[in-house]
Write a protein that holds these residues in place. Structure first.
Motif, short mmCIF file in Angstrom:
data_model
loop_
_atom_site.label_atom_id
_atom_site.label_comp_id
_atom_site.label_asym_id
_atom_site.label_seq_id
_atom_site.Cartn_x
_atom_site.Cartn_y
_atom_site.Cartn_z
N LEU A 185 28.66 -83.64 1.42
CA LEU A 185 28.42 -85.00 0.93
C LEU A 185 27.28 -85.03 -0.07
CD1 LEU A 185 28.81 -87.03 4.24
CD2 LEU A 185 30.40 -86.98 2.31
N ARG A 186 26.26 -84.23 0.18
CA ARG A 186 25.15 -84.15 -0.77
C ARG A 186 25.65 -83.68 -2.13
NH1 ARG A 186 22.17 -80.24 -2.68
NH2 ARG A 186 23.12 -78.71 -1.27
N ARG A 187 26.59 -82.73 -2.13
CA ARG A 187 27.12 -82.21 -3.39
C ARG A 187 28.04 -83.22 -4.08
NH1 ARG A 187 30.30 -78.52 -1.95
NH2 ARG A 187 29.81 -78.06 0.23
N ARG A 188 28.63 -84.13 -3.31
CA ARG A 188 29.54 -85.12 -3.90
C ARG A 188 28.84 -86.44 -4.21
NH1 ARG A 188 35.13 -85.20 -0.45
NH2 ARG A 188 35.63 -86.69 -2.10
N ALA A 189 27.56 -86.54 -3.90
CA ALA A 189 26.86 -87.82 -4.01
C ALA A 189 26.73 -88.28 -5.46
CB ALA A 189 25.48 -87.72 -3.38
N ASP A 190 26.90 -89.58 -5.67
CA ASP A 190 26.68 -90.19 -6.98
C ASP A 190 25.20 -90.51 -7.18
OD1 ASP A 190 29.59 -90.74 -7.88
OD2 ASP A 190 29.52 -91.56 -5.85
N VAL A 191 24.51 -90.82 -6.09
CA VAL A 191 23.07 -91.12 -6.15
C VAL A 191 22.39 -90.28 -5.08
CG1 VAL A 191 21.29 -92.89 -5.90
CG2 VAL A 191 23.49 -93.48 -6.94
N TYR A 192 21.38 -89.50 -5.49
CA TYR A 192 20.62 -88.67 -4.56
C TYR A 192 19.17 -89.15 -4.59
CZ TYR A 192 18.31 -84.59 -2.49
OH TYR A 192 17.56 -83.77 -1.71
N LEU A 193 18.64 -89.53 -3.43
CA LEU A 193 17.26 -90.01 -3.33
C LEU A 193 16.48 -89.13 -2.36
CD1 LEU A 193 17.65 -93.91 -3.13
CD2 LEU A 193 16.94 -92.55 -5.09
N ASP A 194 15.43 -88.51 -2.85
CA ASP A 194 14.53 -87.74 -2.00
C ASP A 194 13.38 -88.67 -1.61
OD1 ASP A 194 12.71 -86.06 -0.79
OD2 ASP A 194 12.98 -84.44 -2.24
N THR A 195 13.29 -89.00 -0.34
CA THR A 195 12.31 -89.97 0.13
C THR A 195 11.07 -89.33 0.74
OG1 THR A 195 13.26 -90.18 2.35
CG2 THR A 195 14.23 -91.53 0.61
N SER A 196 10.88 -88.04 0.54
CA SER A 196 9.80 -87.31 1.21
C SER A 196 8.44 -87.92 0.94
CB SER A 196 9.79 -85.85 0.76
OG SER A 196 11.03 -85.23 1.03
N THR A 197 8.19 -88.36 -0.29
CA THR A 197 6.86 -88.86 -0.67
C THR A 197 6.85 -90.36 -0.90
OG1 THR A 197 7.29 -88.42 -3.02
CG2 THR A 197 6.28 -86.65 -1.74
N LEU A 198 7.93 -91.05 -0.55
CA LEU A 198 8.01 -92.49 -0.83
C LEU A 198 7.53 -93.31 0.36
CD1 LEU A 198 11.53 -92.77 -2.54
CD2 LEU A 198 9.30 -92.46 -3.62
N THR A 199 6.80 -94.38 0.07
CA THR A 199 6.50 -95.37 1.10
C THR A 199 7.73 -96.25 1.28
OG1 THR A 199 5.66 -97.02 -0.47
CG2 THR A 199 4.09 -95.38 0.35
N VAL A 200 7.72 -97.10 2.29
CA VAL A 200 8.88 -97.98 2.51
C VAL A 200 9.05 -98.93 1.33
CG1 VAL A 200 8.85 -97.84 5.02
CG2 VAL A 200 7.40 -99.53 3.88
N HIS A 201 7.95 -99.36 0.72
CA HIS A 201 8.05 -100.26 -0.42
C HIS A 201 8.61 -99.54 -1.64
CE1 HIS A 201 6.06 -103.05 2.07
NE2 HIS A 201 4.82 -102.62 1.88
N GLN A 202 8.17 -98.30 -1.85
CA GLN A 202 8.70 -97.52 -2.98
C GLN A 202 10.18 -97.22 -2.79
OE1 GLN A 202 5.92 -94.28 -2.73
NE2 GLN A 202 4.56 -95.13 -4.30
N LEU A 203 10.58 -96.95 -1.55
CA LEU A 203 12.00 -96.71 -1.28
C LEU A 203 12.82 -97.96 -1.58
CD1 LEU A 203 14.42 -95.17 -0.17
CD2 LEU A 203 13.69 -95.81 2.14
N ALA A 204 12.31 -99.11 -1.18
CA ALA A 204 13.03 -100.36 -1.45
C ALA A 204 13.20 -100.57 -2.95
CB ALA A 204 12.27 -101.53 -0.83
N ALA A 205 12.15 -100.29 -3.72
CA ALA A 205 12.24 -100.45 -5.18
C ALA A 205 13.26 -99.48 -5.77
CB ALA A 205 10.86 -100.23 -5.81
#
Length: 341
Positions: A185-205
């Motif tokens: 699924l990772r290889r087929r993904a249209d959008v890939y988001l790495d959230t390792s360094t994101l705060t919850v607010h940054q993820l929402a944005a």
């Protein structure tokens, strides 16, 4: 023999008309013939000529998947706030009938489904469902949320919950099993988001910008006038007290009017300090609103109060709303206690 009466209509009828139905030459004029009668009465507009047909909005399907602990729940909450219909932990085989219920002209148009390893044996059906979507021409996007192993371990330990695939092993065992299960699924993904360094607010944005196609969501401001004698509005973020202004209630000609009436509004706004106060307060709100947006707070309620909520608070609320709208903000003005006296 009976003679016809002088007023008998048969005598006045004369010879048969040239448009008599029995006359074969009395054909109906062609539509372009100048002699043809109008088909639409004069003066009635042709609405179907000027009225555009409703345009069906495009339906969208998002499949949110990825690693447990990478922020799928937060992403789903953001989409829900953006008016998406969100379903969580749905068995993949139920996706097809759910998508079939979508309607581009009403009802569910934006559908986001969170499908992940929590579904255990059902999760393996997702690839076949996606292939069926593609064969049927159903448009969809796969959103894959990922995080590095060290961050995932910290997140699971902080909430004191086991990994869904951990079983009798360690958290790292569960993470490794999930990576193997979701790699296709990772290889087929249209959008890939790495959230390792994101705060919850940054993820929402990130979700609003990349996934939902939204820019920075504007803040919605509600201005509520009220009377202190009836109590504070429960949902007020800011409370403004305008009881320092002279009360129009004691002016006989204004007592029966409200702050919505021009004589009262002019009286209040022309009082010493009224304009300076409300304009200064509008200026004061600028850094506040900027800070709220950076903290993902998109709704602000400002309560403006006087004694009874009829004169001063109403006039000042209306003026504050005008000032904020002039700055490009979305504002609605409500008068909670108007009419209670």
């Amino acid at each position: 023999m009976t003679q016809p009466r002088a007023d008998d209509p048969r005598d006045a009828a004369g010879p048969p008309s040239s448009l008599d139905a029995s006359d074969p030459s009395a054909a109906t004029p062609a539509p372009g013939d100048p002699q043809a009668p109008p088909t639409v009465p004069t003066g009635i507009p042709l609405l179907e000529v000027s009225t555009a047909s409703p345009v069906a909005q495009r339906s969208e399907v998002l499949l949110i998947t990825g690693m447990s602990g990478a922020g799928r729940t937060r992403a789903a909450a953001v989409l829900e706030d953006l008016d998406w219909y969100v379903v969580d932990n749905l068995p993949p085989r139920l996706l097809a009938p759910l998508v079939g219920m979508m309607s581009p002209t009403g009802g569910v148009r934006l559908l986001a489904a969170v499908v992940d390893a929590r579904g255990k044996e059902f999760f393996s059906e997702l690839s076949a469902v996606i292939d069926a979507f593609r064969a049927q021409g159903i448009e969809y996007r796969i959103v894959f949320l990922d995080t590095d192993d060290a961050t995932l371990v910290r997140r699971f330990e902080s909430v004191r919950r086991p990994h869904p695939l951990q079983g009798e092993g360690r958290i790292l065992d569960g993470i490794a099993a999930e990576r193997a299960l979701t790699d296709h699924l990772r290889r087929r993904a249209d959008v890939y988001l790495d959230t390792s360094t994101l705060t919850v607010h940054q993820l929402a944005a990130q979700v609003r910008s990349v996934v939902a196609g939204e820019g920075e969501r504007p803040i919605q401001v509600s201005i509520v006038s009220f009377g202190f004698k009836y109590g504070l509005p429960l949902d007020a973020d800011h409370v403004v007290d305008v009881r320092f202004l002279a009360n129009p209630y004691w002016v006989t000609e204004l007592r029966h009017l409200t702050g919505q009436d021009a004589p009262v509004a002019n009286y209040v706004l022309e009082l010493p300090g009224a304009q300076e106060f409300i304009e200064g307060y509008a200026n004061l709100l600028e850094p506040v609103l900027t800070g709220y947006l950076s903290e993902q707070k998109h709704y602000l309620t400002i309560a403006v109060g006087c004694t009874g909520g009829k004169h001063r608070s109403v006039a000042m609320s209306i003026r504050l709303g005008e000032l904020l709208r002039a700055r490009g903000l979305s504002v609605r003005t409500l008068h909670r206690d108007l009419g209670r006296e």
